[in-house]
Design an enzyme around this catalytic site. Structure first.
Site, PDB file in Angstrom:
ATOM      1  N   LYS A 116       0.791  -1.245   0.000  1.00 25.54           N
ATOM      2  CA  LYS A 116       0.000   0.000   0.000  1.00 25.54           C
ATOM      3  C   LYS A 116       0.818   1.287   0.000  1.00 25.54           C
ATOM      4  CE  LYS A 116      -2.147  -1.472   3.649  1.00 25.54           C
ATOM      5  NZ  LYS A 116      -3.022  -1.779   4.762  1.00 25.54           N
ATOM      6  N   ASP A 149      -5.462  -5.616  10.557  1.00 24.55           N
ATOM      7  CA  ASP A 149      -6.794  -4.981  10.576  1.00 24.55           C
ATOM      8  C   ASP A 149      -7.933  -5.975  10.306  1.00 24.55           C
ATOM      9  OD1 ASP A 149      -5.837  -5.144   7.992  1.00 24.55           O
ATOM     10  OD2 ASP A 149      -6.560  -3.193   7.344  1.00 24.55           O
TER      11      ASP A 149
HETATM   12  C1  BGC Z   1      -1.952  -5.843   3.686  1.00 24.75           C
HETATM   13  C2  BGC Z   1      -2.798  -6.541   4.720  1.00 24.75           C
HETATM   14  C3  BGC Z   1      -3.947  -5.651   5.149  1.00 24.75           C
HETATM   15  C4  BGC Z   1      -4.722  -5.169   3.925  1.00 24.75           C
HETATM   16  C5  BGC Z   1      -5.878  -4.254   4.280  1.00 24.75           C
HETATM   17  C6  BGC Z   1      -2.820  -5.319   2.543  1.00 24.75           C
HETATM   18  O1  BGC Z   1      -2.051  -4.551   1.662  1.00 24.75           O
HETATM   19  O2  BGC Z   1      -0.982  -6.729   3.156  1.00 24.75           O
HETATM   20  O3  BGC Z   1      -2.014  -6.918   5.826  1.00 24.75           O
HETATM   21  O4  BGC Z   1      -4.792  -6.378   5.986  1.00 24.75           O
HETATM   22  O5  BGC Z   1      -3.847  -4.479   3.057  1.00 24.75           O
HETATM   23  O6  BGC Z   1      -5.466  -3.132   4.981  1.00 24.75           O
END
Ligand code: BGC
Length: 476
Positions: free
Chosen positions: A162, A198
């Site tokens: 992200k 989360d």
């Molecule tokens: C992450 C996860 C997270 C999800 C939602 C993903 O990019 O790898 O760990 O739960 O985003 O936030």
């Protein structure tokens, strides 16, 4: 009104460009079979190089039973904002006070020390503002990135997702980094009791009021799911610990990485490939990139760009306008455009104005909306296929799925589209309910910390016949 020949060929050309988003039911069923195989592969003790799902055991083995009590700090880090929360639990009564702090891009792409110092400083300010300096506070940390957990409060970052890329954190225990930063930057009396993803926080938060909840899913900037798995199926779990009750553990699937070995290529479009190429993590998070909010707007933008280029959309448009800028078409625009229900296209026009597109027609607005509906429906159906795989796997008569995330919250049709598809894909007779989990990350982290302290006390009573002093609610 019958279409003229000119229009017909125009629509055929548009269809040829967008047809990759209109997948038959068989494609989603194939994705389900593949996902189930990947879930099993990820739980094996010996993993091959082709294994893409991390399937991290989270060390969370009990959902709340409603008796949790006390005063907790919770942290929520996973997007551009960082939140600190004070959560007071008293059975079903919960009081939450929180404050949001921005994480500037320079910190998202800076060093781990800068990130954790910033977090610690925010905690310090929050604790001082709430007059909690003298309180001994247990802390639950929602850290929404893939972590290999070695204990409830020991989690090593596997990789960033992200848009985060802080140096010196991958492979490190994030609890330790936070602990050190708190010592450096504050004089708070905080004990880090639990770190949760989360998706796990969301599940815990919903399970507080609903014992049928065993799956949590996030549909926001990123995408992920977790579920309660039987320990017998978790071959990565230490054998000795298998004897402890309860014989279950929440698995953080990290299913955003599904497809990273190429198994989803049959359903990817040229636009998905382009989004991937220009992302900060090419060839990673394939499934997430087809579903989540960080990428959906950009997929739509690329399709619109292509239609404009092929002279199927917007008669005259300035090549310098925002529509042709990478990352400028936000996913919130998709939600806004799809909330237009009449021929005035109020939101669509607003978005096109923001994109500096001039001289658009009502027909252009219709085409823009059509593209949005196709891209978001594929995302909703793919998320539904993933969820159906988990629902079928758990095979419970009645199941609640806790959902959170900005995409799910704000997109006008995501919930309905998902329900429609899940009904088609789950085993006959299995009932399900998608339930929006309120403040999953904050409340969930505090509840996980609370459950862990409750179980810690229980274990002490069983082993030594005493209860630890109730540190959860010590007040000076
Ligand atoms: C992450 C996860 C997270 C999800 C939602 C993903 O990019 O790898 O760990 O739960 O985003 O936030």
């Amino acid at each position: 009104m019958p279409a003229t020949n000119e229009q017909l060929s125009k629509y055929e050309k548009i269809e040829a460009i967008v047809k990759g988003f209109k997948l038959p039911a068989a494609a989603y069923k194939r994705a389900m079979t593949l996902l189930n195989q990947e879930l099993n592969n990820g739980l094996k003790s010996q993993k091959s190089n082709a294994t893409v799902l991390s399937m991290f055991p989270t060390f969370v083995r009990s959902t709340p039973d409603g008796s949790e009590k006390g005063e907790f700090l919770a942290l929520d880090l996973g997007g551009t904002n960082f939140r600190v929360l004070l959560v007071r639990l008293n059975g079903q009564e919960i009081d939450i006070q929180s404050k949001t702090y921005l994480i500037p891009q320079t910190i998202m792409l800076g060093t781990g020390t800068q990130l954790f110092d910033h977090i610690a400083e925010c905690i310090g300010k929050f604790v001082a503002e709430h007059d909690l300096i003298s309180h001994q506070l247990p802390l639950g940390f929602t850290f929404s990135f893939p972590c290999h957990q070695e204990g409830l409060a020991k989690a090593k970052l596997s990789h960033w997702t992200k848009g985060f890329r802080c140096e010196g954190v991958v492979g490190e225990d994030i609890c330790q980094l936070l602990h050190e930063a708190l010592k450096r930057r504050t004089n708070c009396k905080v004990e880090i009791v639990a770190v949760v993803n989360d998706a796990v926080g969301t599940l815990m938060s919903a399970a507080h009021g609903d014992r049928n909840c065993e799956i949590g899913i996030i549909l926001g900037t990123g995408c992920n799911a977790c579920y309660m798995e039987r320990l017998d199926n978790v071959h990565t779990w230490n054998k000795e610990e298998k004897d402890f009750q309860p014989k279950q553990v929440i698995i953080n699937t990290e299913w955003g990485a599904f497809g990273d070995n190429g198994c989803l290529d049959f359903m990817r479009t040229e636009f998905d490939r382009e989004v991937d190429t220009f992302s900060v993590n090419p060839s990673k998070q394939t499934h997430e990139k087809m579903i989540s909010g960080m990428y959906m707007g950009e997929i739509v933008r690329l399709v619109l760009e292509r239609l404009t280029h092929d002279q199927l959309l917007f008669r005259s448009v300035d090549r310098e306008c925002a529509l042709f800028e990478r990352g400028r078409f936000y996913t919130k625009y998709v939600s806004e455009i799809e909330s237009d229900t009449d021929e005035f296209f109020r939101h669509t026009k607003q978005v096109l104005d923001d994109m500096q597109v001039e001289n658009y027609t009502t027909e252009d607005c219709k085409i823009v909306k059509y593209v949005c509906t196709l891209v978001s429906a594929r995302a909703a159906f793919l998320a539904a296929a993933g969820l159906s795989t988990l629902i079928n796997r758990l095979n419970k008569q009645d199941m609640t799925i806790a959902v959170d995330g900005s995409l799910y919250r704000f997109h006008p049709r995501f919930h309905n589209l998902m329900c429609l598809k899940i009904k088609e894909l789950v085993k006959p007779g299995l009932k399900f309910r998608l339930s929006l989990s309120h403040d999953g990350s904050g409340k969930g982290a505090a509840l996980t910390a609370a459950v862990s302290l409750r179980l810690r006390n229980l274990k002490n009573v069983e082993e030594n016949g005493f209860t630890q002093p109730e540190m959860v609610s010590v007040k000076a």
